[in-house]
Design a protein around this motif. Sequence first.
Motif, short mmCIF file in Angstrom:
data_model
loop_
_atom_site.label_atom_id
_atom_site.label_comp_id
_atom_site.label_asym_id
_atom_site.label_seq_id
_atom_site.Cartn_x
_atom_site.Cartn_y
_atom_site.Cartn_z
N ALA A 24 30.92 -25.66 48.09
CA ALA A 24 31.38 -25.68 49.48
C ALA A 24 32.79 -26.27 49.57
N ARG A 25 33.07 -27.28 48.74
CA ARG A 25 34.42 -27.88 48.75
C ARG A 25 35.45 -26.84 48.33
N MET A 26 35.07 -26.04 47.31
CA MET A 26 36.01 -25.00 46.83
C MET A 26 36.24 -23.94 47.90
N TRP A 27 35.14 -23.45 48.51
CA TRP A 27 35.28 -22.43 49.56
C TRP A 27 36.07 -22.99 50.74
N PHE A 28 35.73 -24.21 51.12
CA PHE A 28 36.38 -24.86 52.27
C PHE A 28 37.89 -24.95 52.04
N ALA A 29 38.27 -25.47 50.87
CA ALA A 29 39.71 -25.65 50.59
C ALA A 29 40.41 -24.29 50.55
N SER A 30 39.74 -23.29 49.98
CA SER A 30 40.35 -21.97 49.89
C SER A 30 40.55 -21.37 51.29
N ILE A 31 39.54 -21.48 52.14
CA ILE A 31 39.67 -20.93 53.51
C ILE A 31 40.77 -21.67 54.26
N TRP A 32 40.79 -22.99 54.10
CA TRP A 32 41.82 -23.82 54.77
C TRP A 32 43.21 -23.33 54.39
N ILE A 33 43.41 -23.11 53.08
CA ILE A 33 44.77 -22.80 52.61
C ILE A 33 45.12 -21.32 52.84
N PHE A 34 44.20 -20.41 52.46
CA PHE A 34 44.60 -19.00 52.39
C PHE A 34 44.19 -18.17 53.60
N THR A 35 43.15 -18.60 54.34
CA THR A 35 42.78 -17.85 55.55
C THR A 35 43.37 -18.53 56.78
N LEU A 36 43.16 -19.84 56.90
CA LEU A 36 43.68 -20.55 58.09
C LEU A 36 45.16 -20.87 57.94
N ARG A 37 45.63 -20.78 56.72
CA ARG A 37 47.06 -21.00 56.40
C ARG A 37 47.55 -22.39 56.87
N LEU A 38 46.71 -23.36 56.62
CA LEU A 38 47.08 -24.74 56.94
C LEU A 38 47.60 -25.44 55.69
N ASP A 39 48.36 -26.50 55.90
CA ASP A 39 48.95 -27.27 54.79
C ASP A 39 47.82 -27.88 53.95
N TRP A 40 47.85 -27.66 52.63
CA TRP A 40 46.76 -28.18 51.78
C TRP A 40 46.67 -29.70 51.87
N GLN A 41 47.80 -30.36 52.11
CA GLN A 41 47.79 -31.83 52.14
C GLN A 41 47.03 -32.36 53.36
N LEU A 42 47.07 -31.58 54.46
CA LEU A 42 46.26 -31.97 55.63
C LEU A 42 44.78 -31.81 55.31
N GLY A 43 44.45 -30.79 54.55
CA GLY A 43 43.05 -30.58 54.16
C GLY A 43 42.56 -31.66 53.22
N ALA A 44 43.39 -32.00 52.24
CA ALA A 44 43.01 -33.06 51.29
C ALA A 44 42.82 -34.38 52.04
N ASP A 45 43.68 -34.61 53.03
CA ASP A 45 43.56 -35.84 53.84
C ASP A 45 42.26 -35.81 54.66
N PHE A 46 41.94 -34.66 55.23
CA PHE A 46 40.70 -34.53 56.01
C PHE A 46 39.49 -34.85 55.12
N PHE A 47 39.49 -34.33 53.90
CA PHE A 47 38.41 -34.65 52.96
C PHE A 47 38.35 -36.16 52.69
N LEU A 48 39.50 -36.74 52.39
CA LEU A 48 39.50 -38.17 52.03
C LEU A 48 39.01 -39.04 53.18
N ARG A 49 39.29 -38.63 54.39
CA ARG A 49 38.83 -39.43 55.53
C ARG A 49 37.32 -39.43 55.65
N HIS A 50 36.71 -38.36 55.14
CA HIS A 50 35.27 -38.20 55.41
C HIS A 50 34.36 -38.27 54.19
N LEU A 51 34.85 -37.93 53.01
CA LEU A 51 33.96 -37.91 51.84
C LEU A 51 33.54 -39.32 51.46
N ILE A 52 32.25 -39.54 51.26
CA ILE A 52 31.85 -40.88 50.81
C ILE A 52 32.20 -41.07 49.33
#
Length: 435
Positions: A176-204
Motif C-alpha cells: 500500500a505504501r508503494m501504491w500510495f507513493a506512486s499515485i501521489w507522484i505520478f497520478t496526482l503529480r504532487l511533490d514527493w517530499q510532501l508525500g514523504a512528510d505526510f507519511f512521517l507525520r502519521h506512520l508509527i
Amino acid sequence: MFRGRALLAPKPNPELCPGGRVPCAMDWTPTRARGHARLAEFLPAAGSTYAEQRNHDDGPATEGPSNVSMLSPWLHAGLLSEAEVLDTVLAQHSPRAAEKFVAEVFWRIYFKGYLEQRPSIWSGYCEGRDAALAAVERNAGTPMAYAEATEGRTGIAAFDVWVRELVETGYLHNHARMWFASIWIFTLRLDWQLGADFFLRHLIDGDAASNTLSWRWVAGLHTKGKHYLAREDNIARYTSGRERGPLAAAGLARKAEPLHEPADYPRNLPDLPRAITAADLKQPFALLLHDEAAHHAPLALPERPALVIAASRAHARSPGDVGAPAAGFTSGAIAAGMAEAAAEFGCPAVEWRAGEALEPLLAEAGIDRIALPYLPTGWTRDALSPGLGALTEQHRIITLLNDLNRATWPFAKAGFFGVAKQIDALLGECGIGGG
Ligand SMILES: Cc1cc2nc3c(=O)[nH]c(=O)nc-3n(C[C@H](O)[C@H](O)[C@H](O)COP(=O)(O)OP(=O)(O)OC[C@H]3O[C@@H](n4cnc5c(N)ncnc54)[C@H](O)[C@@H]3O)c2cc1C
C-alpha cells in the motif's frame, strides 16, 4: 542528593486504533513486552507463508497472525533489535524458508547505512519539504490537490481508503505504501517530499532512512531512472483479501517518466564507533534513551548506568502536526523504556525535555559521561545534536552501535545487492541464527 523528576508511567494510548471509523485488530502497545508478543504471534508465518503472501494487503481489520510481521514500529523505536528478531526467526525456520523475511529486515539496515553515508539526502529532503510546504501555505503550486490527497478526497477509492487507514491507525502495508507513493507522484503529480512528510507525520514506524529512500525509490531517484508505477489490476489482485473486497483504483497514470534531480549526493562513511567494553563504562554514566533507542535491553550494556535520561522528540519529525498514533507510540515507548530501565538498574530516571539544557541534569546527579545509542541521520539526531554539542567536544559521550549495523553499513554503498550478497556472512559474523 539527586532530585530526578517523577517517572512517566507507561500508559496505553487510547488514540491507537481507537475503534473509530477504521476497525483495526492490531494491538500497538509501545512496550518491549508487546513487541515480543507480536513476534511470537507472527513467528509461525515467518517462513514460507511470508514468502508467498507478504504482498497481500488484507487491511487493518485482519484478526490474528497475518502475512506480515507488523514489527516495524517496535524495531524503529529500538524496543526490539533487528538481531533478536532475526535470531528468533532463524531458530524456528531454516535460512532458506526465512530468506525473504531476513532480506526485508536487511532492507531496513541497508537504508540506514545508505543514508548514513549520504546525509545530504536527508538535509536536501528537509529543505525541499520546507520549500514545498511554504508553497502550499502561500497558495502556490497545488494546494487544492494537496488538501484533497491528505484528506482522502481524491476520488481514487483505494488511495482515499489508505489515507484514512494511515491517519487513524498509523500503519500501512508495504505494498500500500508503494501504491500510495506512486499515485501521489505520478497520478496526482504532487511533490514527493510532501508525500514523504505526510507519511512521517502519521506512520508509527516513521523512519528517516526507510521513508525518504523508499519515496525516492518509487520516484526513480534512488535507482536512477527506475520508478514504480501502480496499476489498477495489481491493486485489485493484492487487496482481494480485504473485509470489503478488493480496492478500486480507476484513472491511474499508465505512463510516466521517472523523476530527475540536479543534486548529486557525495558518499562518505563516517568512522563508526567500535564495540564498547565494561572498561569504557567504568565511571558512573547516564544512559540516554531516545526515539530510536527507547529500551535498554537491546543495547546489552556491560555495566549499569547510574542515571537514565529519556528524550522524546516525536514532534521533530515534521514542521507540521504529527498524528496522534505516531506521537503516542513514540512518547509511550520512551515512557515505558524509561520506567523499565530505572527499575532494572535501580537508578533514578529523568526526562530531558526539548529546549532544556542537558548538563544541569548530569551535574545534579554528579555524573560526567553519557552512553548514547547511535543517533542515525534523521530528525532525532537533528533535534538532539545541538544539546549534545558541548559534551561531544569534551569527549564525554560514549556512542553505542550494535554489531549488525556496524558490520552491514559499509556494504550499503550503492544498490541493495551489495548487502544482499553478504547476508550469510553478516549473520555468521554477528552470531545470529547459530551462523
Ligand atoms: C513509500 C514507503 C515509505 C516507507 N516508510 C517506512 C518508514 O517510515 N519506516 C519503516 O520502518 N519502513 C518504511 N517503509 C518500508 C516498509 O513498508 C515497512 O518497513 C513495512 O511495511 C513494515 O511492515 P512490517 O513490519 O509488517 O514488515 P515485514 O514485511 O514484516 O518486514 C519485517 C521488517 O523488515 C523491514 N522492512 C520490510 N520491508 C522493508 C522495506 N521495503 N524497506 C525497509 N525495511 C523494510 C521492517 O523493519 C519490517 O518491520 C516504507 C516503504 C515505502 C514503499
